[in-house]
Structures are given as C-alpha cells and as structure tokens.
Scaffold this active site. Structure first.
Site, PDB file in Angstrom:
ATOM      1  N   ARG A  23       0.810  -1.226   0.000  1.00  0.00           N
ATOM      2  CA  ARG A  23       0.000   0.000   0.000  1.00  0.00           C
ATOM      3  C   ARG A  23       0.838   1.267   0.000  1.00  0.00           C
ATOM      4  O   ARG A  23       0.364   2.340  -0.313  1.00  0.00           O
ATOM      5  CB  ARG A  23      -0.912   0.028   1.232  1.00  0.00           C
ATOM      6  N   GLU A  28       7.740   7.689  11.228  1.00  0.00           N
ATOM      7  CA  GLU A  28       7.583   8.788  12.168  1.00  0.00           C
ATOM      8  C   GLU A  28       8.691   9.782  11.883  1.00  0.00           C
ATOM      9  O   GLU A  28       9.870   9.471  12.043  1.00  0.00           O
ATOM     10  CB  GLU A  28       7.695   8.227  13.579  1.00  0.00           C
ATOM     11  N   GLN A  46       8.957  26.357  15.041  1.00  0.00           N
ATOM     12  CA  GLN A  46       8.512  26.797  13.718  1.00  0.00           C
ATOM     13  C   GLN A  46       8.815  25.705  12.696  1.00  0.00           C
ATOM     14  O   GLN A  46       9.888  25.106  12.728  1.00  0.00           O
ATOM     15  CB  GLN A  46       9.259  28.082  13.342  1.00  0.00           C
ATOM     16  N   ASN A  48       8.958  25.046   8.500  1.00  0.00           N
ATOM     17  CA  ASN A  48       9.007  25.727   7.213  1.00  0.00           C
ATOM     18  C   ASN A  48       9.023  24.689   6.103  1.00  0.00           C
ATOM     19  O   ASN A  48       9.531  23.584   6.295  1.00  0.00           O
ATOM     20  CB  ASN A  48      10.260  26.594   7.093  1.00  0.00           C
ATOM     21  N   ARG A  58      19.678  27.416  -2.547  1.00  0.00           N
ATOM     22  CA  ARG A  58      19.255  28.330  -1.479  1.00  0.00           C
ATOM     23  C   ARG A  58      20.326  28.334  -0.394  1.00  0.00           C
ATOM     24  O   ARG A  58      20.747  27.296   0.078  1.00  0.00           O
ATOM     25  CB  ARG A  58      17.912  27.887  -0.896  1.00  0.00           C
ATOM     26  N   HIS A  61      22.416  30.349   4.716  1.00  0.00           N
ATOM     27  CA  HIS A  61      21.677  31.194   5.652  1.00  0.00           C
ATOM     28  C   HIS A  61      21.901  30.777   7.103  1.00  0.00           C
ATOM     29  O   HIS A  61      22.145  29.611   7.390  1.00  0.00           O
ATOM     30  CB  HIS A  61      20.169  31.103   5.372  1.00  0.00           C
ATOM     31  N   LYS A  71      18.143  23.321  13.161  1.00  0.00           N
ATOM     32  CA  LYS A  71      17.187  22.901  12.134  1.00  0.00           C
ATOM     33  C   LYS A  71      17.205  21.391  11.949  1.00  0.00           C
ATOM     34  O   LYS A  71      18.273  20.790  11.827  1.00  0.00           O
ATOM     35  CB  LYS A  71      17.524  23.554  10.783  1.00  0.00           C
ATOM     36  N   HIS A 118      23.451  27.170   6.588  1.00  0.00           N
ATOM     37  CA  HIS A 118      22.778  26.050   5.942  1.00  0.00           C
ATOM     38  C   HIS A 118      22.328  26.462   4.551  1.00  0.00           C
ATOM     39  O   HIS A 118      21.946  27.604   4.317  1.00  0.00           O
ATOM     40  CB  HIS A 118      21.557  25.636   6.777  1.00  0.00           C
ATOM     41  N   TYR A 130      11.695  21.871   7.067  1.00  0.00           N
ATOM     42  CA  TYR A 130      12.585  21.938   8.222  1.00  0.00           C
ATOM     43  C   TYR A 130      11.888  22.530   9.432  1.00  0.00           C
ATOM     44  O   TYR A 130      11.079  23.436   9.332  1.00  0.00           O
ATOM     45  CB  TYR A 130      13.888  22.667   7.916  1.00  0.00           C
ATOM     46  N   GLU A 141      18.971  37.999  10.559  1.00  0.00           N
ATOM     47  CA  GLU A 141      19.395  37.235   9.382  1.00  0.00           C
ATOM     48  C   GLU A 141      20.885  37.366   9.143  1.00  0.00           C
ATOM     49  O   GLU A 141      21.461  38.438   9.300  1.00  0.00           O
ATOM     50  CB  GLU A 141      18.728  37.795   8.120  1.00  0.00           C
ATOM     51  N   LYS A 165      18.900  38.112  -3.623  1.00  0.00           N
ATOM     52  CA  LYS A 165      19.280  38.341  -2.225  1.00  0.00           C
ATOM     53  C   LYS A 165      20.499  37.489  -1.848  1.00  0.00           C
ATOM     54  O   LYS A 165      21.417  37.966  -1.186  1.00  0.00           O
ATOM     55  CB  LYS A 165      18.091  38.002  -1.328  1.00  0.00           C
ATOM     56  N   ASP A 166      20.514  36.223  -2.276  1.00  0.00           N
ATOM     57  CA  ASP A 166      21.623  35.332  -1.939  1.00  0.00           C
ATOM     58  C   ASP A 166      22.882  35.639  -2.737  1.00  0.00           C
ATOM     59  O   ASP A 166      23.986  35.317  -2.297  1.00  0.00           O
ATOM     60  CB  ASP A 166      21.223  33.868  -2.135  1.00  0.00           C
TER      61      ASP A 166
END
Length: 181
Positions: A23, A28, A46, A48, A58, A61, A71, A118, A130, A141, A165-166
């Site tokens: 199936r 977990e 949090q 994300n 990406r 950061h 994270k 990261h 994450y 930041e 931005k990066d």
C-alpha cells in the site's frame, strides 16, 4: 530510528524506521518524547517548507544571537544536496562544510544545530521541510555567499539558480572579520 554523527561536530544524521508494504509506507518523522529520551533537541517552534525546481540553490543562511536556529531538515519529495557550514569559532570543525544527500525515498534527515550556516541545491524538483528551534527574525538574518572562495564548497553545478538576495551575501572572510577573527 538510527542516529549517527556527521563529520561536523554536533551535526546528526537521522534515519527513521520505515514500514512499507504493497500500500505504501509509514514512518515517524518526529516525536518529541523519543527525541527527549535520546537527549536530542526536541523543542521546535517553527516549521518551514519550500518548493524548489531542479538547479535552485538556497543559502547559505543562518540566524544570529538569541534567534539562532537549530534545524531538523528533510525532503518530502525530490532530492537535494544539503550543506552545513560550521560557523562556531570555538569548534574544532570551524569553517568546514559537509554535504548530505536527502531525498523523499530514504527520508533521511539531518539535525543542524545553532551556529551553522545552511543551504541546499535541488537536484530534482523538491519539497524541502525543516523544523526550527527558534522563530525567524529578519533583523537577525545572516548569510555567506554560496560560492565563497575560502569555504570552497564543491557544488556539482556552476550555474545555479540563486536568488538576487543570496547573490549579494558577504564572504566567509567578512563573517570572520565581524567576529574579530
């Protein structure tokens, strides 16, 4: 779940027990009771999620000060090359980086503690998720340019799709100078 240490000090690789049959599968992805019993970080505030098309990069950061984030990262679908960079001057692995290939098949996860930059490269169209130990704060930041010459991360791509931005993030040498190193 199988927990192992990475090359970088304090980074953990988590491989969940996966139960599958005709199936599909079940696993977990997080359980605060189990994590607490194993002495792992278990208070996340949090969650994300992002979607990135193949070739999107990406990062790198991080959050500074009281908003520094640990994270727990994983890929829901697709495949990414995840990277952590140790930014802790007191660490024996300061300035070192390591790749982790994450995908929606193995469901391997990586816990990256506070004090690390990261980032990731989408090797396929990917949904990336994450959990963070602290909430996002714009004023806290931080970042380092993805192709920093000092870090010399061996990305398997030279023409990554990187945000504006990066593209203007500072270098690792600038980061060290800000710390007085």
């Amino acid at each position: 779940m199988n927990i192992s240490t990475a090359k970088l000090k304090d980074v953990l690789i988590i491989e969940p027990a996966i139960f599958g049959d005709s199936r599909g599968l079940f696993f977990e992805s997080f359980n605060s009771i189990t994590w607490k019993e194993k002495g792992l970080p278990y208070e996340f505030v949090q969650d994300n999620q992002s979607f990135s098309t193949k070739g999107v990069l990406r990062g790198l950061h991080f959050q500074k000060g009281e908003y520094a984030q640990g994270k727990l990262v994983r890929v829901i679908s697709g495949k990414v090359l995840d990277v952590a960079v140790d930014l802790r001057p007191e660490s024996p692995t300061f300035g070192q980086w390591e790749f982790y290939e994450l995908d929606g098949i193995s469901n391997k996860m990586v816990y990256i503690p506070t004090g690390f930059a990261h980032g990731f490269l989408a090797l396929e169209d990917s949904v990336f998720s994450y959990k963070c130990t602290a909430g996002y704060n714009k004023a806290s930041e931080g970042g380092i340019i993805w192709n920093d010459p000092t870090l010399n991360i061996e990305w398997p791509i030279s023409d990554a799709n990187v945000s504006e931005k990066d593209l203007i993030l500072p270098t690792f040498e600038t980061y060290k100078a800000e710390l007085g190193l």
